[in-house]
Motif scaffolding. Structure first.
Motif, PDB file in Angstrom:
ATOM      1  N   ALA A   1       0.831  -1.208   0.000  1.00 31.03           N
ATOM      2  CA  ALA A   1       0.000   0.000   0.000  1.00 31.03           C
ATOM      3  C   ALA A   1       0.865   1.256   0.000  1.00 31.03           C
ATOM      4  O   ALA A   1       0.569   2.214  -0.714  1.00 31.03           O
ATOM      5  N   LEU A   2       1.934   1.265   0.783  1.00 27.06           N
ATOM      6  CA  LEU A   2       2.804   2.432   0.831  1.00 27.06           C
ATOM      7  C   LEU A   2       3.584   2.611  -0.461  1.00 27.06           C
ATOM      8  O   LEU A   2       3.810   3.731  -0.895  1.00 27.06           O
ATOM      9  N   SER A   3       3.982   1.524  -1.101  1.00 29.62           N
ATOM     10  CA  SER A   3       4.730   1.656  -2.355  1.00 29.62           C
ATOM     11  C   SER A   3       3.828   2.209  -3.459  1.00 29.62           C
ATOM     12  O   SER A   3       4.294   2.934  -4.328  1.00 29.62           O
ATOM     13  N   ARG A   4       2.559   1.881  -3.449  1.00 30.19           N
ATOM     14  CA  ARG A   4       1.626   2.430  -4.435  1.00 30.19           C
ATOM     15  C   ARG A   4       1.401   3.925  -4.213  1.00 30.19           C
ATOM     16  O   ARG A   4       1.278   4.676  -5.160  1.00 30.19           O
ATOM     17  N   ARG A   5       1.341   4.346  -2.954  1.00 30.98           N
ATOM     18  CA  ARG A   5       1.097   5.762  -2.650  1.00 30.98           C
ATOM     19  C   ARG A   5       2.301   6.620  -2.999  1.00 30.98           C
ATOM     20  O   ARG A   5       2.153   7.766  -3.380  1.00 30.98           O
ATOM     21  N   THR A   6       3.510   6.077  -2.846  1.00 28.03           N
ATOM     22  CA  THR A   6       4.707   6.875  -3.091  1.00 28.03           C
ATOM     23  C   THR A   6       5.188   6.804  -4.531  1.00 28.03           C
ATOM     24  O   THR A   6       6.033   7.589  -4.925  1.00 28.03           O
TER      25      THR A   6
END
Length: 150
Positions: free
Chosen positions: A130-135
């Motif tokens: 989830a964090l890699s998609r947001r960044t």
């Protein structure tokens, strides 16, 4: 059938990660806080700073929590796998050769499960994903899409 199983692989891996992380964190919580039966099922806790039990319990709680959440999964899994390898070879294996004889089944199983997670990553449902998609920037995501030829 193989295609269906392959498409479900990230979800199965995510569920596997959640269960393994939860069980590992429970071992740490039991040893540190006396919950869930406490240290060694006796209801007590491990005295702070004792080697190696207290440090192992901290690793179990922290690394288990990170793996459970899917946050820094690979790094946490490497640390957890190493701690379980240490537990097996230093605590259990001197008593007998085979895990069934020396009581080291859980250590051996956790060691290999975490090693698998170190290589595969968090799978679905993890905060890593989830964090890699947001960044990620939109131009970084474009190459992942496969064009369809007519």
């Amino acid at each position: 059938m193989s295609g269906r199983l392959d498409s479900a692989q990230p979800y199965a891996l995510g569920l596997f990660r959640i269960v393994v992380g939860l069980l590992f964190a429970c071992h740490g919580a039991a040893s540190l806080f006396g919950v869930l039966g406490g240290a060694s099922g006796g209801g007590g806790t491990i005295e702070a700073g004792t080697w190696p039990g207290w440090y192992a319990a901290v690793i179990q709680l922290v690394a288990g929590g990170f793996v459970l959440l899917g946050l820094g999964t690979r790094a946490a899994a490497v640390v957890a796998s190493g701690s379980m390898a240490y537990a097996y070879f230093k605590v259990h294996q001197p008593g007998a050769l085979w895990p069934m004889e020396n009581g080291g089944e859980a250590s051996a199983m956790f060691c290999w499960a975490f090693l698998l997670l170190a290589f595969t990553g968090s799978g679905a449902f993890g905060l890593d994903r989830a964090l890699s998609r947001r960044t990620s920037r939109p131009e970084e995501q474009a190459p992942e899409q496969t064009p369809v030829a007519a």
